[in-house]
Design an enzyme around this catalytic site. Structure first.
Site, short mmCIF file in Angstrom:
data_model
loop_
_atom_site.label_atom_id
_atom_site.label_comp_id
_atom_site.label_asym_id
_atom_site.label_seq_id
_atom_site.Cartn_x
_atom_site.Cartn_y
_atom_site.Cartn_z
N LYS A 13 0.83 -1.21 0.00
CA LYS A 13 0.00 0.00 0.00
C LYS A 13 0.87 1.26 0.00
O LYS A 13 0.66 2.17 -0.80
CB LYS A 13 -0.94 0.02 1.23
N ARG A 88 -9.89 0.87 8.15
CA ARG A 88 -9.56 -0.53 8.44
C ARG A 88 -10.81 -1.33 8.78
O ARG A 88 -10.73 -2.55 8.93
CB ARG A 88 -8.64 -0.63 9.65
N ARG A 127 11.89 -5.43 4.80
CA ARG A 127 11.58 -4.03 4.49
C ARG A 127 12.53 -3.07 5.19
O ARG A 127 12.85 -3.23 6.36
CB ARG A 127 10.14 -3.72 4.91
N ARG A 160 11.24 -1.20 10.80
CA ARG A 160 10.20 -0.87 11.77
C ARG A 160 10.17 -1.89 12.91
O ARG A 160 10.35 -3.09 12.67
CB ARG A 160 8.83 -0.85 11.06
N ARG A 171 -0.10 -9.05 13.39
CA ARG A 171 -0.65 -8.13 12.38
C ARG A 171 -1.36 -8.89 11.26
O ARG A 171 -2.41 -8.48 10.79
CB ARG A 171 0.46 -7.26 11.80
P1 AP5 Z 1 4.81 -1.64 1.85
O1 AP5 Z 1 4.48 -0.80 0.68
O2 AP5 Z 1 5.59 -1.01 2.95
O3 AP5 Z 1 3.50 -2.38 2.42
P2 AP5 Z 1 2.24 -1.79 3.17
O4 AP5 Z 1 1.04 -2.47 2.61
O5 AP5 Z 1 2.26 -0.30 3.18
O6 AP5 Z 1 2.53 -2.39 4.61
P3 AP5 Z 1 2.46 -1.75 6.05
O7 AP5 Z 1 3.19 -2.73 6.95
O8 AP5 Z 1 2.93 -0.35 6.10
O9 AP5 Z 1 0.95 -1.80 6.33
P4 AP5 Z 1 0.26 -1.84 7.66
O10 AP5 Z 1 -1.13 -1.68 7.26
O11 AP5 Z 1 0.56 -3.02 8.51
O12 AP5 Z 1 0.96 -0.64 8.48
P5 AP5 Z 1 0.61 0.90 8.66
O13 AP5 Z 1 1.85 1.65 8.58
O14 AP5 Z 1 -0.55 1.29 7.84
O15 AP5 Z 1 5.61 -2.93 1.28
C1 AP5 Z 1 6.14 -3.91 2.17
C2 AP5 Z 1 7.49 -4.42 1.63
O16 AP5 Z 1 7.26 -5.17 0.43
C3 AP5 Z 1 8.49 -3.30 1.25
O17 AP5 Z 1 9.77 -3.72 1.61
C4 AP5 Z 1 8.36 -3.20 -0.29
O18 AP5 Z 1 9.60 -2.80 -0.89
C5 AP5 Z 1 7.99 -4.62 -0.67
N1 AP5 Z 1 7.09 -4.70 -1.83
C6 AP5 Z 1 5.98 -3.94 -2.05
N2 AP5 Z 1 5.39 -4.31 -3.20
C7 AP5 Z 1 6.15 -5.31 -3.72
C8 AP5 Z 1 6.05 -6.12 -4.91
N3 AP5 Z 1 5.05 -5.96 -5.80
N4 AP5 Z 1 6.97 -7.08 -5.12
C9 AP5 Z 1 7.99 -7.25 -4.22
N5 AP5 Z 1 8.15 -6.53 -3.08
C10 AP5 Z 1 7.23 -5.57 -2.84
O19 AP5 Z 1 0.08 0.88 10.19
C11 AP5 Z 1 0.98 0.66 11.26
C12 AP5 Z 1 0.18 0.56 12.56
O20 AP5 Z 1 -0.50 1.81 12.81
C13 AP5 Z 1 -0.93 -0.49 12.57
O21 AP5 Z 1 -0.42 -1.75 12.93
C14 AP5 Z 1 -1.89 0.09 13.61
O22 AP5 Z 1 -1.42 -0.18 14.94
C15 AP5 Z 1 -1.79 1.58 13.35
N6 AP5 Z 1 -2.80 2.03 12.37
C16 AP5 Z 1 -2.57 2.49 11.10
N7 AP5 Z 1 -3.73 2.81 10.49
C17 AP5 Z 1 -4.72 2.56 11.39
C18 AP5 Z 1 -6.14 2.66 11.34
N8 AP5 Z 1 -6.79 3.09 10.23
N9 AP5 Z 1 -6.84 2.30 12.43
C19 AP5 Z 1 -6.22 1.88 13.57
N10 AP5 Z 1 -4.87 1.72 13.67
C20 AP5 Z 1 -4.13 2.05 12.60
#
Ligand code: AP5
Length: 212
Positions: A13, A88, A127, A160, A171
């Site tokens: 994402k 979410r 990552r 992270r 997660r």
């Molecule tokens: P990346 O693009 O970083 O993946 P992502 O989907 O953004 O993963 P996140 O871990 O950031 O999502 P998340 O939802 O768990 O965390 P968030 O920060 O939102 O890609 C991942 C890796 O894969 C990278 O190394 C990339 O290079 C590689 N990659 C990507 N595409 C690829 C491909 N096609 N081929 C090969 N490699 C690839 O949230 C963090 C925390 O915040 C949550 O756990 C929660 O506690 C809180 N939080 C955030 N939003 C909310 C909400 N709305 N409500 C409540 N709590 C929330």
């Protein structure tokens, strides 16, 4: 245009949002980045959010919704936004719909990126992120030119805390988009499902095609 990016942790994402907002001019809003910024700055919100993030759990809805709605009330979010990591669940989706409707806007696209659990574990474990500009890398799939250094701004790369194996397991159990959220966007006829388990450029091309 208002777009939500849906998908499990590690689906891509954040990576795809950075690419898509560069080519569409939309504002990129990541609730995860907003929480991490608050943690870095040691705000009250950051201290609270960290207790949930460390366990791999969602921050309570009322806190997250308030933060997001305050952010989208700012002028730079008026023309169009790509939401990454929000909503979410159906409570968050309803709050976003209502806030947008009140100003005459709506969600035009919900893009669901699908990736298998096995691949998600490999992605999160490898990552690396830039401390300065937030650029995302992967040690095998998308490495920086120089190890530990961001290609874009020469910032320091880090991993992270919530990408540790134990937290990743939680997660992946708790953070996948729930069925009723996906159904919400399907019923609104704005849902596109994209196979995210392919090369980065192919996924970007499909997402752009869905937006057209
Ligand atoms: P990346 O693009 O970083 O993946 P992502 O989907 O953004 O993963 P996140 O871990 O950031 O999502 P998340 O939802 O768990 O965390 P968030 O920060 O939102 O890609 C991942 C890796 O894969 C990278 O190394 C990339 O290079 C590689 N990659 C990507 N595409 C690829 C491909 N096609 N081929 C090969 N490699 C690839 O949230 C963090 C925390 O915040 C949550 O756990 C929660 O506690 C809180 N939080 C955030 N939003 C909310 C909400 N709305 N409500 C409540 N709590 C929330």
């Amino acid at each position: 245009m208002f777009v939500v990016l849906l998908g499990p942790p590690g689906a891509g994402k954040g990576t795809q949002a950075q690419r898509l907002t560069t080519s569409t001019g939309l504002l990129h809003l990541s609730t995860g980045d907003m929480f991490r910024e608050n943690v870095r700055e040691g705000t009250e919100l950051g201290v609270l959010a960290q207790t949930y993030m460390d366990r791999g759990e969602l921050v309570p809805d009322e806190v997250t919704i308030k933060m997001l709605l305050e952010r989208i009330a700012r002028p730079d979010a008026a023309e169009g936004t790509m939401f990454d990591g929000f909503p979410r669940n159906i409570v968050q989706a309803t709050a976003l719909d209502e806030a947008l409707r009140a100003r005459g806007d709506l969600i035009n696209h919900a893009l669901l990126i699908a990736v298998s659990d096995e691949e998600l574990v490999a992605r999160l474990g490898g990552r690396w992120l830039c401390r300065s500009c937030g650029a995302v890398y992967h040690e095998r799939n998308d490495p920086p030119i120089k190890e530990g250094i961001c290609d874009k701004c020469q910032g320091e790369l880090y991993q992270r805390d919530d990408d540790s194996p134990d937290v990743v397991r939680t997660r992946l159990e708790k953070m996948k988009p729930p069925a009723d959220l996906i159904e919400h966007y399907r019923e609104a006829h704005v849902l596109s499902e994209i196979d995210g388990e392919r090369a980065l450029d192919s996924v970007t091309a499909d997402l752009l095609e869905a937006l057209r």
